[in-house]
Design a protein around this motif. Structure first.
Motif, PDB file in Angstrom:
ATOM      1  N   VAL A  13       0.713   1.344  -5.505  1.00  0.00           N
ATOM      2  CA  VAL A  13       1.651   2.060  -5.636  1.00  0.00           C
ATOM      3  C   VAL A  13       2.698   2.641  -4.229  1.00  0.00           C
ATOM      4  O   VAL A  13       3.921   2.450  -4.304  1.00  0.00           O
ATOM      5  N   LEU A  14       1.966   3.004  -3.212  1.00  0.00           N
ATOM      6  CA  LEU A  14       2.662   3.263  -2.093  1.00  0.00           C
ATOM      7  C   LEU A  14       2.881   2.241  -1.062  1.00  0.00           C
ATOM      8  O   LEU A  14       3.630   2.617  -0.283  1.00  0.00           O
ATOM      9  N   ALA A  15       2.485   0.915  -1.511  1.00  0.00           N
ATOM     10  CA  ALA A  15       2.506  -0.085  -0.422  1.00  0.00           C
ATOM     11  C   ALA A  15       3.910  -0.169  -0.070  1.00  0.00           C
ATOM     12  O   ALA A  15       4.327  -0.430   1.167  1.00  0.00           O
ATOM     13  N   ASP A  16       5.009  -0.261  -0.901  1.00  0.00           N
ATOM     14  CA  ASP A  16       6.528  -0.343  -0.608  1.00  0.00           C
ATOM     15  C   ASP A  16       7.347   0.928  -0.725  1.00  0.00           C
ATOM     16  O   ASP A  16       8.474   0.740  -0.650  1.00  0.00           O
ATOM     17  N   ALA A  17       6.536   1.949  -0.754  1.00  0.00           N
ATOM     18  CA  ALA A  17       7.262   3.326  -0.659  1.00  0.00           C
ATOM     19  C   ALA A  17       7.703   3.482   0.699  1.00  0.00           C
ATOM     20  O   ALA A  17       7.048   3.479   1.609  1.00  0.00           O
ATOM     21  N   GLU A  18       9.184   4.171   0.821  1.00  0.00           N
ATOM     22  CA  GLU A  18       9.581   4.822   1.949  1.00  0.00           C
ATOM     23  C   GLU A  18      10.239   5.987   2.002  1.00  0.00           C
ATOM     24  O   GLU A  18      10.589   6.164   0.850  1.00  0.00           O
ATOM     25  N   PRO A  19       9.884   6.880   2.949  1.00  0.00           N
ATOM     26  CA  PRO A  19      10.558   8.186   2.787  1.00  0.00           C
ATOM     27  C   PRO A  19      12.138   8.023   2.704  1.00  0.00           C
ATOM     28  O   PRO A  19      12.473   7.139   3.240  1.00  0.00           O
TER      29      PRO A  19
END
Length: 117
Positions: A13-19
């Motif tokens: 889920v967080l692999a492509d997440a960016e702030p």
């Protein structure tokens, strides 16, 4: 179909997440947002140690073994400093918002006391 481990699912889920980029908004529009940086107060509030309840300002060492009798040496009204100090075996009546007198480090709430005389 087998369930994947939580750690693996979270990683996917967080692999492509960016702030998100930080942006300045008026305080009135900031509800529900998250701070992009730490905020520090410019001054201590309240500016002095004050009592959060009505009771007696004392030295913790004097009330370590209760019951104990202490000499009442004055009164501390809310928002006003005490003139003098509270010494060994003494107490000052203090009200919510009263500044702790010099020499004291503890408040005994009034419900835990008995007044004599």
């Amino acid at each position: 179909m087998a369930l994947m481990p939580v750690a693996e699912a979270l990683a996917r889920v967080l692999a492509d997440a960016e702030p998100l980029a930080a942006e300045a908004v008026p305080l009135a529009q900031a509800h529900g947002r998250v701070l992009a940086a730490d905020v520090a107060a410019l001054r201590t509030q309240p500016p002095a140690d004050v009592s959060a309840m009505d009771g007696y300002a004392v030295r913790a060492v004097d009330v370590a073994k209760a019951p104990v009798k202490l000499k009442l040496v004055g009164e501390v009204a809310a928002g006003h400093p005490f003139r003098g100090t509270v010494g060994a075996g003494e107490a000052a009546r203090i009200f919510t918002g009263g500044v702790l007198p010099p020499g004291t480090d503890t408040i005994v709430i009034q419900e835990n006391t008995v007044s004599e005389g």
